[in-house]
Write an enzyme that holds these catalytic residues in place. Structure first.
Site, PDB file in Angstrom:
ATOM      1  CG  ASP A   8      -2.142   0.841   1.044  1.00 42.66           C
ATOM      2  OD1 ASP A   8      -2.543   1.514  -0.042  1.00 42.66           O
ATOM      3  OD2 ASP A   8      -3.151   0.737   1.525  1.00 42.66           O
ATOM      4  CG  HIS A 115      -8.091   5.106   4.928  1.00 48.03           C
ATOM      5  ND1 HIS A 115      -6.909   5.518   4.096  1.00 48.03           N
ATOM      6  CD2 HIS A 115      -8.010   4.113   3.642  1.00 48.03           C
ATOM      7  CE1 HIS A 115      -6.082   5.048   3.351  1.00 48.03           C
ATOM      8  NE2 HIS A 115      -7.016   4.080   2.810  1.00 48.03           N
TER       9      HIS A 115
END
Length: 181
Positions: A8, A115
Site C-alpha cells: 500500500d 482510513h
C-alpha cells in the site's frame, strides 16, 4: 517458500499528505518511487530469508502504482483491476507467508493518512464486535487460506494496532504519527 508482498502507499516512509496518494501530480510520482523502493527492500529480504518465489500485489487505489520497470526482476507482480481478493490477491496461489508493506492505521485513529478501505464510505468496520482496519481484514482473509502475516510495515500507530492481531509478525516502523494528516 513463496511470499506474497501486499504493498500500500499510505504507510510508506515520506508519504504524509493525501496528495501523495493520488495520481496526476509530482508528489504522487515521488511517492510511487518510494513505494517501489520499499517493495524492493521487502523482495530482497524475502529472498535473503529463503524465499524461492515472491509475488508483489500492488494494493493501493486502482492497483497501478508500482514502477514496474524499477521492481526487482525476481518478483512476479499482480497489478490492475478487476481482481479477485483485492489487496490479498495472490494468497490463493499456495503462499507460505504474507508481508504487508506500506500499510496504515484504521479509520478514526491518529495514524498518518488513517482510513479503512475508503475514508468517505467507512468510519468503522467491525467483525464480531471488534474493529479492524485493512490489515486486520486482509490478514483474516489470508488466514482463511492458512497463510500467516509475517511482516508489517507502516507508522507507529499502525504497528501498535496490528501487533496484537499478528503476534508473530515482524514490525518495521517507517515513520511516527503526530496526528492524522
Amino acid at each position: 517458500m513463496k511470499i506474497l508482498i501486499s504493498t500500500d502507499i499510505e504507510g510508506v516512509a515520506g508519504v504524509t499528505h493525501v496528495e501523495q496518494t493520488r495520481s496526476g501530480n509530482a508528489e504522487y510520482e515521488r511517492a510511487r518511487a518510494w513505494m517501489t523502493d520499499e517493495a524492493n527492500a521487502a523482495i530482497r529480504g524475502a529472498f535473503a530469508g529463503g524465499a524461492t518465489e515472491v509475488l508483489v500485489n500492488d494494493s493501493h487505489g486502482g492497483f497501478r502504482n508500482l514502477l514496474l520497470d524499477r521492481l526487482d526482476v525476481r518478483a512476479q507482480t499482480i497489478t490492475g483491476k478487476p481482481r479477485y481478493l483485492g489487496m490479498m490477491a495472490g494468497v490463493e496461489q499456495d503462499c507460505d507467508a504474507v508481508y504487508m508493506v506500506g500499510y496504515h492505521a484504521r479509520s478514526q485513529t491518529t495514524g498518518v493518512l488513517a482510513h479503512t478501505i475508503n475514508s468517505f464510505a467507512f468510519r468503522s468496520v467491525r467483525v464480531n464486535a471488534e474493529e479492524f482496519g485493512e490489515a486486520g481484514l486482509y490478514g483474516a482473509l489470508a488466514g482463511e487460506f492458512g497463510v500467516p502475516v509475517a511482516l508489517l510495515s507502516g507508522d507507529d500507530v499502525f504497528l501498535a494496532e496490528t501487533a496484537p492481531i499478528f503476534p508473530g509478525a515482524v514490525g518495521v516502523e517507517t515513520k511516527r504519527a503526530y496526528g492524522n494528516a
